[in-house]
Design a protein around this motif. Structure first.
Motif, PDB file in Angstrom:
ATOM      1  N   SER A  27      -0.018  -2.472   1.350  1.00 32.91           N
ATOM      2  CA  SER A  27      -0.414  -2.464  -0.063  1.00 32.91           C
ATOM      3  C   SER A  27      -1.088  -3.777  -0.438  1.00 32.91           C
ATOM      4  N   LEU A  62      11.034  10.790  -3.131  1.00 29.32           N
ATOM      5  CA  LEU A  62      10.938   9.711  -4.117  1.00 29.32           C
ATOM      6  C   LEU A  62      10.045   8.580  -3.614  1.00 29.32           C
ATOM      7  N   ILE A  63      10.225   8.190  -2.355  1.00 27.07           N
ATOM      8  CA  ILE A  63       9.392   7.120  -1.789  1.00 27.07           C
ATOM      9  C   ILE A  63       7.935   7.562  -1.709  1.00 27.07           C
ATOM     10  N   ILE A  66       6.377   7.400  -5.136  1.00 22.91           N
ATOM     11  CA  ILE A  66       6.048   6.026  -5.550  1.00 22.91           C
ATOM     12  C   ILE A  66       4.745   5.572  -4.899  1.00 22.91           C
ATOM     13  N   VAL A  67       4.593   5.881  -3.601  1.00 21.89           N
ATOM     14  CA  VAL A  67       3.377   5.467  -2.885  1.00 21.89           C
ATOM     15  C   VAL A  67       2.148   6.170  -3.447  1.00 21.89           C
ATOM     16  N   PHE A  70       1.863   5.537  -7.752  1.00 22.86           N
ATOM     17  CA  PHE A  70       1.737   4.170  -8.273  1.00 22.86           C
ATOM     18  C   PHE A  70       1.019   3.229  -7.301  1.00 22.86           C
ATOM     19  N   LEU A  71       1.537   3.099  -6.079  1.00 25.79           N
ATOM     20  CA  LEU A  71       1.019   2.064  -5.175  1.00 25.79           C
ATOM     21  C   LEU A  71      -0.430   2.294  -4.769  1.00 25.79           C
TER      22      LEU A  71
END
Length: 434
Positions: A27, A62-63, A66-67, A70-71
């Motif tokens: 990231s 969930l992970i 997030i990636v 958002f990321l």
């Protein structure tokens, strides 16, 4: 070395730390080097590493959320290449959804379909016609083009219309299979494309080979969706719905019926599986996902024409399913992502790099041999290699394995408990009946 690897595979904490460090480094790399295709691909590959961890499914989702939510958009938004990255990610989602739909027909049901792109075209033209002034040529009522708010309804309409076309395809091909089924579906795909290409007279419905331009963009809360970064979230929501639905079907009664038909139609019918209904459901459900993404594609491109729905596109989607692993949902996702990224980014970047070397005089390479123009050759070589060394695909389908002894012990225990609960005179009567 093997012992250390086994310990790592069993240690969730070590896997979590490694994954966290990997996501953080990739990231940061993408955030600092905005034009780095390598950093973009490495960040996406973190989802593949996440798949191989021993975390619970909820933790993995969930992970991954997030990636993806958002990321990836945040780290890619710091430079000029932001929209190009989002364009690639959006197209990856579109092709994954179509590949999952085709996987229901080919991978789970075992019906070879070479005209799957026709359902994508149906969804695209369904929205394209009514989101432009084209519908005014044959609609005696209403004002066209429709507003951008209608896009959200047309996602469902495109799903429904594509499912109907899936039924129309399924009804005449119920009695054919194998090579004959492939020929019929190929003809269906070409018929749909030719109809859209010639449906400009005597009544102009599709504007023929000129295509439909200036498609109204989606609108939500007064905001027009014009950029790939906006369509990215639409595709992501539809893709999550597609994955959830396919996974639910896979482990349901209809999913087991599909697999039974794939293995042996006669045995499946002997076990009570209705062949007609099972095959028609496979065609309709698989087509519906492609129809939804067709609506999104028409809105994103703001232009629809028959050249986007050729036989080559159907073959490309079929290659995604074969490359990833027929019948495997994670494999199809990986195969579609690899094929799309290889086509849109990797080969293009390699071509640009070779052109730079060619312009500086390092070496000379003919323009006809550039990787972007040799992509079909590269895809063919990949298929040959995987057919030889990985015939089941990148991530083959996995079936549930049950312990026979545990099942027998469980049945014996249950029978014993049931006997204990039955009164003695009932046991005597049952014994006499036997």
């Amino acid at each position: 070395m093997k012992s250390q690897w086994k310990k790592y595979k069993q240690n969730k904490l070590a896997q979590g730390i490694f994954l966290l460090i990997y996501i953080g480094i990739t990231s940061l790399s993408l955030f600092m080097a905005q034009r780095s295709v390598t950093a973009f691909l490495l960040l996406l590959s973190s989802l593949l590493l996440l798949y191989f961890t021993n975390f619970k499914n909820l933790t993995k989702w969930l992970i991954a959320g997030i990636v993806l939510v958002f990321l990836l958009p945040f780290t890619a938004s710091n430079g000029d290449a932001y929209q190009s990255y989002m364009e690639v990610a959006t197209l990856v989602g579109i092709y994954i959804s179509m590949a999952l739909g085709l996987n229901i027909v080919v991978g789970m049901t075992g019906l070879l379909d070479l005209g799957f792109i026709a359902f994508f075209a149906v969804g695209a033209y369904t929205y394209g016609i009514f989101a432009t002034a084209q519908a005014a040529n044959f609609m005696p009522f209403g004002s066209f083009p429709l507003s951008g708010e209608s896009f959200w309804i047309f996602i469902l309409i495109g799903c429904f219309v594509a499912a109907i076309f899936g039924l129309l395809l399924g009804i005449p091909v119920l009695r054919v299979k194998g090579d004959y089924l492939a020929i019929v579906t190929l003809g269906f795909g070409e018929i749909i494309r030719i109809i859209f290409n010639n449906l400009d007279r005597p009544l102009n419905i599709t504007n023929g080979a000129m295509g439909i331009a200036s498609v109204t963009p989606p609108r939500l809360f007064g905001i027009d969706f014009l950029y790939p970064s906006q369509f990215y979230y639409i595709v992501l929501v539809i893709l999550l719905f597609t994955i959830f639905t396919v996974r639910r079907f896979e482990h349901s009664k209809i999913g087991r019926s599909w697999k039974a038909v794939r293995e042996n139609e006669i045995a499946a019918q002997a076990m009570g599986v209705p062949l007609v209904r099972t095959k028609l459901m496979a065609f309709a459900i698989g087509a519906s996902f492609s129809g939804m993404m067709g609506v999104v594609f028409a809105a994103k491109q703001a232009f629809v024409d028959p050249t986007s729905f050729t036989l080559l596109e159907s073959i490309t989607i079929l290659v995604m399913v074969i490359l990833g692993g027929m019948g495997s949902v994670p494999g199809v996702i990986l195969g579609a992502a690899v094929m799309t990224i290889l086509n849109l980014q990797v080969l293009t970047e390699v071509t640009n790099w070779l052109n730079q070397l060619n312009s500086t005089g390092v070496f000379s390479i003919p323009d006809a041999l550039s990787p972007s123009k040799m992509q079909r050759l590269i895809f063919g070589l990949l298929l040959i290699l995987f057919a030889l060394y990985r015939p089941k695909g990148l991530l083959p389908a996995k079936n549930h394995v049950y312990n026979e002894k545990e099942l027998q012990e469980g049945c014996t225990k249950d029978n014993g408990d049931n006997l204990k609960s039955i009164p003695e005179h009932s046991q005597i009567e049952k014994a006499q009946e036997v």
